[in-house]
Scaffold this motif. Structure first.
Motif, mmCIF file in Angstrom:
data_model
loop_
_atom_site.group_PDB
_atom_site.id
_atom_site.type_symbol
_atom_site.label_atom_id
_atom_site.label_comp_id
_atom_site.label_asym_id
_atom_site.label_seq_id
_atom_site.Cartn_x
_atom_site.Cartn_y
_atom_site.Cartn_z
ATOM 1 N N GLN A 103 -21.604 18.203 -34.508
ATOM 2 C CA GLN A 103 -20.231 17.974 -34.293
ATOM 3 C C GLN A 103 -19.816 16.582 -34.602
ATOM 4 O OE1 GLN A 103 -18.494 19.857 -30.681
ATOM 5 N NE2 GLN A 103 -20.550 20.968 -30.216
ATOM 6 N N HIS A 104 -20.294 16.094 -35.619
ATOM 7 C CA HIS A 104 -19.985 14.613 -35.813
ATOM 8 C C HIS A 104 -20.436 13.539 -34.826
ATOM 9 C CE1 HIS A 104 -17.781 15.982 -39.131
ATOM 10 N NE2 HIS A 104 -17.022 16.975 -38.605
ATOM 11 N N VAL A 105 -21.546 13.942 -34.266
ATOM 12 C CA VAL A 105 -22.176 13.031 -33.111
ATOM 13 C C VAL A 105 -23.463 12.821 -33.216
ATOM 14 C CG1 VAL A 105 -22.510 13.085 -30.606
ATOM 15 C CG2 VAL A 105 -20.248 13.963 -31.429
ATOM 16 N N LEU A 106 -24.122 11.753 -33.561
ATOM 17 C CA LEU A 106 -25.532 11.678 -33.311
ATOM 18 C C LEU A 106 -26.236 11.959 -31.886
ATOM 19 C CD1 LEU A 106 -28.108 10.347 -34.612
ATOM 20 C CD2 LEU A 106 -27.195 8.197 -33.984
ATOM 21 N N VAL A 107 -26.967 12.761 -32.177
ATOM 22 C CA VAL A 107 -27.737 13.111 -30.638
ATOM 23 C C VAL A 107 -29.004 12.796 -30.961
ATOM 24 C CG1 VAL A 107 -28.434 15.133 -29.414
ATOM 25 C CG2 VAL A 107 -26.017 15.224 -30.477
ATOM 26 N N ILE A 108 -29.821 11.824 -30.079
ATOM 27 C CA ILE A 108 -30.944 11.569 -30.145
ATOM 28 C C ILE A 108 -31.756 11.817 -28.835
ATOM 29 C CG2 ILE A 108 -32.337 9.343 -30.079
ATOM 30 C CD1 ILE A 108 -29.941 7.799 -31.216
ATOM 31 N N ARG A 109 -32.816 12.502 -28.758
ATOM 32 C CA ARG A 109 -33.744 12.833 -27.572
ATOM 33 C C ARG A 109 -34.923 11.950 -27.346
ATOM 34 N NH1 ARG A 109 -33.615 17.353 -24.647
ATOM 35 N NH2 ARG A 109 -32.227 18.369 -25.940
ATOM 36 N N VAL A 110 -34.993 11.707 -26.033
ATOM 37 C CA VAL A 110 -36.093 11.058 -25.481
ATOM 38 C C VAL A 110 -36.624 11.941 -24.596
ATOM 39 C CG1 VAL A 110 -36.806 8.736 -24.311
ATOM 40 C CG2 VAL A 110 -34.538 8.853 -25.909
ATOM 41 N N VAL B 39 -28.390 4.325 -34.719
ATOM 42 C CA VAL B 39 -26.942 4.091 -34.343
ATOM 43 C C VAL B 39 -26.221 3.260 -35.559
ATOM 44 C CG1 VAL B 39 -25.292 2.629 -32.932
ATOM 45 C CG2 VAL B 39 -27.202 3.907 -32.048
ATOM 46 N N ARG B 40 -27.027 2.419 -36.144
ATOM 47 C CA ARG B 40 -26.355 1.788 -37.276
ATOM 48 C C ARG B 40 -26.478 2.678 -38.488
ATOM 49 N NH1 ARG B 40 -25.847 -3.845 -36.269
ATOM 50 N NH2 ARG B 40 -27.060 -4.343 -34.164
ATOM 51 N N ALA B 41 -27.337 3.691 -38.729
ATOM 52 C CA ALA B 41 -27.502 4.262 -39.973
ATOM 53 C C ALA B 41 -26.222 5.399 -39.875
ATOM 54 C CB ALA B 41 -28.566 5.109 -39.905
ATOM 55 N N TYR B 42 -25.783 5.846 -38.731
ATOM 56 C CA TYR B 42 -24.779 6.617 -38.546
ATOM 57 C C TYR B 42 -23.408 5.995 -37.826
ATOM 58 C CZ TYR B 42 -27.906 10.652 -38.999
ATOM 59 O OH TYR B 42 -28.958 11.396 -39.505
ATOM 60 N N HIS B 43 -23.202 4.901 -37.913
ATOM 61 C CA HIS B 43 -22.064 4.190 -37.538
ATOM 62 C C HIS B 43 -20.859 4.739 -38.412
ATOM 63 C CE1 HIS B 43 -19.568 0.696 -37.513
ATOM 64 N NE2 HIS B 43 -19.711 0.519 -36.359
ATOM 65 N N PRO B 44 -19.704 5.018 -37.857
ATOM 66 C CA PRO B 44 -19.335 4.640 -36.374
ATOM 67 C C PRO B 44 -19.366 5.876 -35.454
ATOM 68 C CG PRO B 44 -17.385 5.114 -37.721
ATOM 69 C CD PRO B 44 -18.775 5.426 -38.769
ATOM 70 N N SER B 45 -20.286 6.776 -35.918
ATOM 71 C CA SER B 45 -20.071 8.209 -35.181
ATOM 72 C C SER B 45 -20.665 7.723 -33.727
ATOM 73 C CB SER B 45 -21.273 9.112 -35.766
ATOM 74 O OG SER B 45 -20.764 9.613 -37.110
ATOM 75 N N PRO B 46 -20.072 8.673 -32.736
ATOM 76 C CA PRO B 46 -20.473 8.407 -31.461
ATOM 77 C C PRO B 46 -22.045 8.797 -31.193
ATOM 78 C CG PRO B 46 -18.569 10.090 -31.529
ATOM 79 C CD PRO B 46 -18.934 9.742 -32.786
ATOM 80 N N VAL B 47 -22.503 8.546 -30.276
ATOM 81 C CA VAL B 47 -24.092 8.609 -29.897
ATOM 82 C C VAL B 47 -24.121 9.243 -28.440
ATOM 83 C CG1 VAL B 47 -26.315 7.521 -29.647
ATOM 84 C CG2 VAL B 47 -24.548 6.672 -31.429
ATOM 85 N N SER C 65 -19.985 17.705 -26.711
ATOM 86 C CA SER C 65 -18.674 18.324 -26.912
ATOM 87 C C SER C 65 -17.634 17.281 -26.498
ATOM 88 C CB SER C 65 -18.471 19.500 -25.809
ATOM 89 O OG SER C 65 -19.079 20.520 -26.338
ATOM 90 N N THR C 66 -17.894 16.535 -25.469
ATOM 91 C CA THR C 66 -17.049 15.567 -24.955
ATOM 92 C C THR C 66 -16.965 14.475 -25.970
ATOM 93 O OG1 THR C 66 -17.371 15.919 -22.685
ATOM 94 C CG2 THR C 66 -16.413 13.912 -23.185
ATOM 95 N N ALA C 67 -18.064 13.813 -26.364
ATOM 96 C CA ALA C 67 -18.282 12.994 -27.622
ATOM 97 C C ALA C 67 -17.590 13.309 -28.952
ATOM 98 C CB ALA C 67 -19.635 12.569 -27.917
ATOM 99 N N ALA C 68 -17.647 14.601 -29.236
ATOM 100 C CA ALA C 68 -16.802 14.975 -30.502
ATOM 101 C C ALA C 68 -15.323 15.104 -30.166
ATOM 102 C CB ALA C 68 -17.581 16.513 -30.808
ATOM 103 N N LEU C 69 -14.834 15.477 -28.992
ATOM 104 C CA LEU C 69 -13.570 15.512 -28.827
ATOM 105 C C LEU C 69 -13.025 13.943 -28.718
ATOM 106 C CD1 LEU C 69 -13.149 18.018 -25.559
ATOM 107 C CD2 LEU C 69 -11.938 18.250 -28.196
ATOM 108 N N ALA C 70 -13.704 12.908 -28.206
ATOM 109 C CA ALA C 70 -13.338 11.540 -28.211
ATOM 110 C C ALA C 70 -13.223 11.056 -29.584
ATOM 111 C CB ALA C 70 -14.218 10.821 -27.522
ATOM 112 N N ALA C 71 -14.072 11.534 -30.520
ATOM 113 C CA ALA C 71 -14.255 11.064 -31.858
ATOM 114 C C ALA C 71 -13.081 11.393 -32.669
ATOM 115 C CB ALA C 71 -15.515 11.437 -32.566
ATOM 116 N N CYS C 72 -12.605 12.625 -32.371
ATOM 117 C CA CYS C 72 -11.467 13.027 -32.993
ATOM 118 C C CYS C 72 -9.811 12.703 -32.455
ATOM 119 C CB CYS C 72 -11.283 14.828 -32.841
ATOM 120 S SG CYS C 72 -12.623 15.659 -33.505
ATOM 121 N N ALA C 73 -10.089 11.998 -31.156
ATOM 122 C CA ALA C 73 -8.791 11.371 -30.722
ATOM 123 C C ALA C 73 -8.244 10.054 -31.528
ATOM 124 C CB ALA C 73 -8.867 11.103 -29.267
#
Length: 117
Positions: free
Chosen positions: A8-15, A35-43, A109-117
């Protein structure tokens, strides 16, 4: 390499494991590169319960400062209530707010909504 995906246009990193004190710098470096590779997408950083240790939380707080300086929204999802409390208490209040969730799907979901705003 850390498992990551782009949802959803959000970089998701699992630790999924504790980096330990010696591995914290490597964790931060790896996340910073993503983060830099996917900039400016939310993480969204997803910390599994066994990864929500002091070393990992220290790394998350360092990543938060980096993301803030880049203008990137950072969210953290972890089932550990203790980890959520630590992150909330120790996040840099001068930086962009660190968003903290208990569930990864809610964080994405929340980060995706914030990215669209």
């Amino acid at each position: 390499m850390l498992p990551h995906s782009f949802e959803q246009h959000v970089l998701v990193i699992r630790v999924s494991s504790d980096p330990g004190t010696e591995g914290t710098a490597d964790l931060v470096t790896e996340v910073d590169g993503l983060v830099r590779a996917y900039h400016p997408s939310p993480v969204v950083l997803v910390l599994d319960a066994r990864a929500a240790t002091g070393a990992a939380l220290s790394g998350v707080l360092r990543v938060h400062r980096t993301c803030s300086s880049l203008g990137v929204l950072l969210s953290v999802a972890t089932p550990s209530a203790r980890a959520r409390r630590v992150l909330e208490a120790d996040a840099d209040s001068r930086a962009t707010r660190l968003i903290i969730h208990a569930r990864a799907d809610t964080a994405v979901s929340t980060a995706a909504l914030a990215a669209c705003a």
